[in-house]
Motif scaffolding. Sequence first.
Motif, PDB file in Angstrom:
ATOM      1  N   ALA A  35       1.945  -0.699   8.050  1.00  0.00           N
ATOM      2  CA  ALA A  35       1.468   0.431   7.151  1.00  0.00           C
ATOM      3  C   ALA A  35       2.667   1.342   6.268  1.00  0.00           C
ATOM      4  O   ALA A  35       2.381   1.460   5.200  1.00  0.00           O
ATOM      5  CB  ALA A  35       0.986   1.343   8.108  1.00  0.00           C
ATOM      6  N   ALA A  36       3.769   1.251   6.725  1.00  0.00           N
ATOM      7  CA  ALA A  36       4.950   1.238   6.023  1.00  0.00           C
ATOM      8  C   ALA A  36       5.364   0.578   4.638  1.00  0.00           C
ATOM      9  O   ALA A  36       5.600   0.945   3.633  1.00  0.00           O
ATOM     10  CB  ALA A  36       6.272   1.340   7.116  1.00  0.00           C
ATOM     11  N   TRP A  38       2.899  -1.135   3.366  1.00  0.00           N
ATOM     12  CA  TRP A  38       1.977  -0.916   2.473  1.00  0.00           C
ATOM     13  C   TRP A  38       2.118   0.209   1.726  1.00  0.00           C
ATOM     14  O   TRP A  38       1.852   0.304   0.322  1.00  0.00           O
ATOM     15  CB  TRP A  38       0.596  -0.967   3.102  1.00  0.00           C
ATOM     16  CG  TRP A  38      -0.571  -0.931   2.284  1.00  0.00           C
ATOM     17  CD1 TRP A  38      -0.922  -0.505   1.148  1.00  0.00           C
ATOM     18  CD2 TRP A  38      -1.831  -1.985   2.652  1.00  0.00           C
ATOM     19  NE1 TRP A  38      -2.212  -0.703   0.646  1.00  0.00           N
ATOM     20  CE2 TRP A  38      -2.653  -1.654   1.444  1.00  0.00           C
ATOM     21  CE3 TRP A  38      -2.066  -2.543   3.773  1.00  0.00           C
ATOM     22  CZ2 TRP A  38      -3.857  -2.218   1.601  1.00  0.00           C
ATOM     23  CZ3 TRP A  38      -3.253  -3.377   3.567  1.00  0.00           C
ATOM     24  CH2 TRP A  38      -4.316  -3.152   2.579  1.00  0.00           C
ATOM     25  N   ALA A  39       2.753   1.449   2.273  1.00  0.00           N
ATOM     26  CA  ALA A  39       2.811   2.595   1.490  1.00  0.00           C
ATOM     27  C   ALA A  39       3.867   2.434   0.500  1.00  0.00           C
ATOM     28  O   ALA A  39       3.739   3.168  -0.768  1.00  0.00           O
ATOM     29  CB  ALA A  39       3.199   3.666   2.763  1.00  0.00           C
ATOM     30  N   VAL A  40       5.112   1.817   1.151  1.00  0.00           N
ATOM     31  CA  VAL A  40       6.066   1.505   0.025  1.00  0.00           C
ATOM     32  C   VAL A  40       5.812   0.568  -1.228  1.00  0.00           C
ATOM     33  O   VAL A  40       5.996   0.857  -2.482  1.00  0.00           O
ATOM     34  CB  VAL A  40       7.381   1.113   0.531  1.00  0.00           C
ATOM     35  CG1 VAL A  40       8.357   0.926  -0.342  1.00  0.00           C
ATOM     36  CG2 VAL A  40       7.842   2.096   1.580  1.00  0.00           C
ATOM     37  N   GLY A  42       2.573  -0.871  -1.990  1.00  0.00           N
ATOM     38  CA  GLY A  42       1.018  -0.772  -2.495  1.00  0.00           C
ATOM     39  C   GLY A  42       1.206  -0.363  -3.906  1.00  0.00           C
ATOM     40  O   GLY A  42       0.370  -1.120  -4.607  1.00  0.00           O
ATOM     41  N   PRO A  43       1.645   0.643  -4.574  1.00  0.00           N
ATOM     42  CA  PRO A  43       1.497   0.831  -5.915  1.00  0.00           C
ATOM     43  C   PRO A  43       2.200  -0.162  -6.552  1.00  0.00           C
ATOM     44  O   PRO A  43       1.482  -0.573  -7.887  1.00  0.00           O
ATOM     45  CB  PRO A  43       2.355   2.267  -6.056  1.00  0.00           C
ATOM     46  CG  PRO A  43       2.064   2.949  -4.624  1.00  0.00           C
ATOM     47  CD  PRO A  43       2.099   1.838  -3.677  1.00  0.00           C
ATOM     48  N   THR A  46      -0.236  -3.081  -6.792  1.00  0.00           N
ATOM     49  CA  THR A  46      -1.419  -2.690  -7.490  1.00  0.00           C
ATOM     50  C   THR A  46      -1.186  -3.027  -9.027  1.00  0.00           C
ATOM     51  O   THR A  46      -1.889  -3.469  -9.909  1.00  0.00           O
ATOM     52  CB  THR A  46      -1.950  -1.474  -7.406  1.00  0.00           C
ATOM     53  OG1 THR A  46      -2.058  -1.207  -5.867  1.00  0.00           O
ATOM     54  CG2 THR A  46      -3.134  -1.029  -7.890  1.00  0.00           C
TER      55      THR A  46
END
Length: 59
Positions: A35-36, A38-40, A42-43, A46
């Motif tokens: 989760a950590a 992905w949060a960092v 992810g953008p 994408t």
Amino acid sequence: MSLRSLRARLIVTDSDRGDVPGWVLITLMTAGLVAALWAVAGPALTNLFTSAIESVSGG
């Protein structure tokens, strides 16, 4: 292998129950790390994917 030794191997005692809190902790820590990350990332991932698709499709 005799029936007695087979039965002794199949009987579960309290000392053979395993380390349940250990694998629960490992699972929760792994989920937290995912989760950590992905949060960092992810953008950025994408944007990377979007630009790659646009360059291939010519859009």
